[in-house]
Design an enzyme around this catalytic site. Sequence first.
Site, PDB file in Angstrom:
ATOM      1  N   GLU A 117      42.270  35.864  43.337  1.00 60.30           N
ATOM      2  CA  GLU A 117      41.837  34.506  43.134  1.00 60.30           C
ATOM      3  C   GLU A 117      40.159  34.950  42.725  1.00 60.30           C
ATOM      4  O   GLU A 117      39.665  35.788  44.060  1.00 60.30           O
ATOM      5  CB  GLU A 117      41.793  34.183  44.829  1.00 60.30           C
ATOM      6  CG  GLU A 117      43.266  33.767  45.036  1.00 60.30           C
ATOM      7  CD  GLU A 117      43.115  33.412  46.532  1.00 60.30           C
ATOM      8  OE1 GLU A 117      44.582  33.289  46.651  1.00 60.30           O
ATOM      9  OE2 GLU A 117      42.237  33.257  47.662  1.00 60.30           O
ATOM     10  N   CYS A 118      39.455  33.947  42.443  1.00 58.99           N
ATOM     11  CA  CYS A 118      38.282  34.551  41.183  1.00 58.99           C
ATOM     12  C   CYS A 118      37.848  35.406  41.305  1.00 58.99           C
ATOM     13  O   CYS A 118      37.781  36.390  39.683  1.00 58.99           O
ATOM     14  CB  CYS A 118      37.519  33.261  42.517  1.00 58.99           C
ATOM     15  SG  CYS A 118      35.885  32.804  41.971  1.00 58.99           S
TER      16      CYS A 118
END
Length: 851
Positions: free
Chosen positions: A334-335
Amino acid sequence: MVTQPRLVVAAAASGQGKTTVSVGLMGALRAQGHAVAPAKCGPDYIDPGYHDLATGRPSRNLDPWLTSPELVAPLFLRGCLHPTPADVAVIEGVMGLFDGRLGADGFASTAHVAALTDSPVLLVVDISSAARTVGALVRGLATHDPAVRVAGVVLNKAGSDRHAAEVRRAVEQQGYPVLGVLPRDAGISAPSRHLGLVPASERHDAQASLDRLAEQTAQHIDIDAVFEIACTAPQLDAEPWAPPVVDRPARRVAVAGGRAFTFHYAETAEMLAAAGCEPVRFDPDTDRELPSGTTGLYLGGGFPEAHLGALATNTPLLTQVRDAVSSGLPTVAECAGLLYLCESLDGRPMAGVLPTRAAMQPRLTLGYRDATLTVDSLLGPAGTTARGHEFHRTRTDPGHGTAAAWHFPSGPEGFALDPARTGRATVHASYLHTHWAGVPRLAAAFADAVHEFAPVADARPVRDTCLVNPRAVDLPPSNDARVQPVDSNAHPGDAPHGDAHHGDDDVRDRPDLVDLAVNVRLPAPPAWLARELADGIPGLGAYPDATAARDAIARRHRVDPSMVLPTAGGAEAFTLIARAIEGRTPLIVEPQFTEPAQALAAAGRTADRLVLRAEHGFVLDPAAVDPAADLVFVGNPTNPTGVLHPRTTTLHALRRRGRVLVIDEAFADAVPGETESCISPDPEQLQSVLVVRSLTKTWGVAGVRAGYVIGDPQLIELLRRQQPHWSVSSPALTVMLATTSDRALRESAQAARDLASAREHLVGALERRGLRPVPGVAPFVLVEVGDGVRAALRHSGFAVRRCDTFAGLSDRWIRVAVRDPHTIDTFLRALDDALALTRSAAAATPEEVPA
């Protein structure tokens, strides 16, 4: 029904002081002996890091949109009861009191969370630009929604006691008690970055800062009254949340942590553990390999762009991650995790799992998102829906021929890959942050995928994780034969070949290296100084006037302005001295910064050198200085040794009739209390003395070139006559003015104390390795490590200052800039490898060592 004292800290808008007050209250309540449960409204990750430090327990994010309104109170109670029951809970709000999801009438706002948890509200108000109007503002906020109960007010940024009293009357006349007043600049705030505050885990001074903040908060806010308000909260009609438990043998999930991966919801690890997984934290900055037995990988959010040097040079881990993920290891990114799996980030190599490159962009992407899985993956079948949020300032190139991780209403996003051809995507990489407590089916699907996967070691052999192959390293011979040490008996013109060498040369050709060669404390000026520089841009059309800067420096050091000359850094100061101060026999006390010798040579002058020796601790005996020397240069603390010479018994003993003493104090402001500085308000103490100062190192302004000389007014006048018109730029003068302020001096003093602590950490670690670092006080450490170590460190991704360019030293020595303890520890691991490698090579027979 659950009894739990609690309150929400809210404000009229962002930037009013919610975090300062919230964290200060948490620390102050804890200092009184209370167990404090922290929480944060909304999807923020950074503030909870400070909550964790202040309370000693994980903070909970309360977001009705990411989870559901029905889950807010249960998740809150989970934090209050786990790992142990809390005496009081403090919930930090988000933005303004009634600001929530756009277009949703305050849904997921601080007020919404306060209502869902039935918590009294403590309102923080920035009063720096108002007085009696604050009373009307408080009344408006308190009466806007009957479900919100404002029980007290804290006034922030009061300009004076009179100002505070006026505002207090206005607020209390409306019926709301004022529990405290914080004077302007009283709070201790965290430094900012492009996405907000710098995470606590990245600040080696964070715990000390929070301790000071707690003490200061207790001085200005009535903590007992705050606790009494928290105790007025009614019982909560809710059951604490608990993750669903699956009884099966634990399988290990590697969870990225450390400074670059700080964004995690507390429930993520709890849900994994309940689902039969064992979350094991590892640090992609420093760990050379994944935890043994890894069967799943979770790469959360953070700031990898701020730690590119350490991440990009940790090639063993990057290689292993690439191989493991390619073998089908279930991986959620994530990210920051997405960026780590890219081919590159801002041009620096990453793991290379995803067919895309990422780079920083000027535009911030921020907002809640509805998302749908586009393909069958380790998070569930295609069509699975979830909610999340984006918060990033990077962008990736479009992937060619790859499925998207999610589909947003605005289009596809992220990457879903099946590198091992398992029939479903085993890699899910996206900018979207999801709160698994709100979508437990994602956690369950991931845990199932982890249990179906064979361990990394069984699935595919991992490449050799040795950082450097001893058989393949070309170890240079000792430089002792090339560099001729110079002592007091040498010919006056003799000098080592490296007088023009600078630490920046050690990293110029390799920007990927972790820079421990250059002694600049900050990579960029602090935000407040950057604003001062930016505010000065409209005035660049006028020629610079150094008068105000000269006077400010004089006030800062309590000397007459006639004793001050602003310069374009220390380099110009030494050039002016070499040109203006006549002397038959200049002498440089070595080892020393190479600039004095270079300036003298450029002026067509030669210098004797008094070389101090390691066996004597590089200590200067004034009697060893040639009495005939009439222009003497000495550093204090000295670069590169870090030795601090006593002012009275050593430096003052060098003063004599007909001699000019030049003291290079480029690093004096890095010494706590600036002890042994020769700058004095007594003109007699500076007769025939010049003290050179630089602002580059402390304030991160190497590109501006700002410094000054303080000394004998007659000598200062000689330098001024040599100085070209307008040689000191307007930005440099801005730096001089700004860094003489009370705020700057306090910040500099604290930085010196923090640096001393970090230096002690480095020195102690070197000594435990059997090395003997030179005792000193500078923001660097000189240590003899042996032949070839510097080259091996360079292979490992670390640049340290070469020392064969300093008189009397060889390449067996290195100078290491003091950084934060995390960077130091990373360097020490590379040093261990370099020492082992070079000692192994030294023990090999000549036939075994490569040519």
